[in-house]
Design an enzyme around this catalytic site. Structure first.
Site, PDB file in Angstrom:
ATOM      1  N   GLU A 109       0.840  -1.200   0.000  1.00 34.51           N
ATOM      2  CA  GLU A 109       0.000   0.000   0.000  1.00 34.51           C
ATOM      3  C   GLU A 109       0.874   1.249   0.000  1.00 34.51           C
ATOM      4  OE1 GLU A 109      -3.273   0.520  -0.151  1.00 34.51           O
ATOM      5  OE2 GLU A 109      -3.794  -1.599  -0.315  1.00 34.51           O
ATOM      6  N   GLU A 116      16.025  -1.499  10.226  1.00 33.04           N
ATOM      7  CA  GLU A 116      14.863  -2.189  10.774  1.00 33.04           C
ATOM      8  C   GLU A 116      13.696  -2.030   9.803  1.00 33.04           C
ATOM      9  OE1 GLU A 116      12.468  -2.366  14.970  1.00 33.04           O
ATOM     10  OE2 GLU A 116      12.389  -0.474  13.876  1.00 33.04           O
TER      11      GLU A 116
END
Length: 247
Positions: free
Chosen positions: A50, A151
């Site tokens: 998205e 991360e």
């Protein structure tokens, strides 16, 4: 005085270069994900991503974390103890998309997975869900190669919505959230999870129907064109036979 000034300049230069490597590592990983996103958008009939959001921890935030963890203040110490300086959040449509994107990241040859935490199968007590990856990517500097930790958090729209609101509430109350609100937040996380599971079920059903319709269209196409397929073959066979008779 001059020696102190030179020392400060050196520290500043080291810190600037240190933070730049994380920015470069973040850009490297973001490029990889953007390529996947654009490939799905232009080539495949479905895009699981998205949107993508990136961030770099501020020096103040890094220092606070070092103080909390009682980590010595040095660039080497930061590098080996704080692995979330560079962060990327990938928001997907469905739960299955999360594992699909994770697998694609893990299969890239120049990406090394350092740590993987699945908070979807094992949610945190407050209801938080997401898939966390700590990866190492090479950054090619002018005089050396730096392996930089990034991360990556991969979650659905519902998971991201809940996590964003939970963060805002905790920030507003300075982490001292009343017990009643904590309970309601956990219940809201369960509602978000129910929505994800329902949407996953609908997604699977629609995909199944789409596959069925596609197979039926292929069969109908073959039936309609069966005679046309035989015409060139018959023509070629007759041509070869006539050519052999002329010999």
């Amino acid at each position: 005085m001059i020696n102190n000034l030179e020392a400060l300049k050196k520290v500043r230069s080291e810190l600037t270069r240190f933070m730049m490597t994380y920015q470069f590592g973040l850009s490297e990983m973001n490029t990889k994900l953007t390529i996947l996103q654009e490939e799905f958008q232009h080539i495949h009939d479905y895009n699981p991503i998205e949107h993508i959001k990136t961030r770099i921890k501020s020096p103040e935030s890094i220092m606070k974390k070092m103080y909390r963890k009682n980590i010595p203040i040095s660039t080497e110490s930061i590098k080996h103890n704080i692995m979330d300086i560079a962060g990327i959040r990938v928001v997907c449509s469905f739960i299955s998309d999360i594992y699909r994107i994770s697998e694609m990241i893990e299969n890239q040859k120049d990406v090394t997975v350092i740590e993987k935490k699945d908070y979807i199968k094992n949610a945190k007590p407050n209801g938080y869900k997401s898939l966390h990856l700590i990866v190492s990517v090479p950054v090619f500097m002018s005089d050396r190669i730096e392996d930089v930790y990034v991360e990556i958090q991969i979650r659905t729209v519902a998971m991201d919505f809940w996590a964003s609101l939970e963060h805002k509430i905790y920030y507003k109350y300075d982490s001292l959230v009343p017990e009643r609100l904590t309970k309601e937040l956990t219940e809201a996380a369960m509602v978000a999870n129910d929505l994800d599971e329902k949407m996953e079920q609908l997604h699977n059903e629609v995909s199944h129907i789409k596959d069925q319709n596609s197979r039926e269209q292929d069969l109908n196409f073959l039936d309609l064109n069966e005679d046309r397929l035989y015409l060139p073959i018959n023509f070629l066979r007759d041509f070869i036979r006539d050519a052999e008779e002329e010999k």
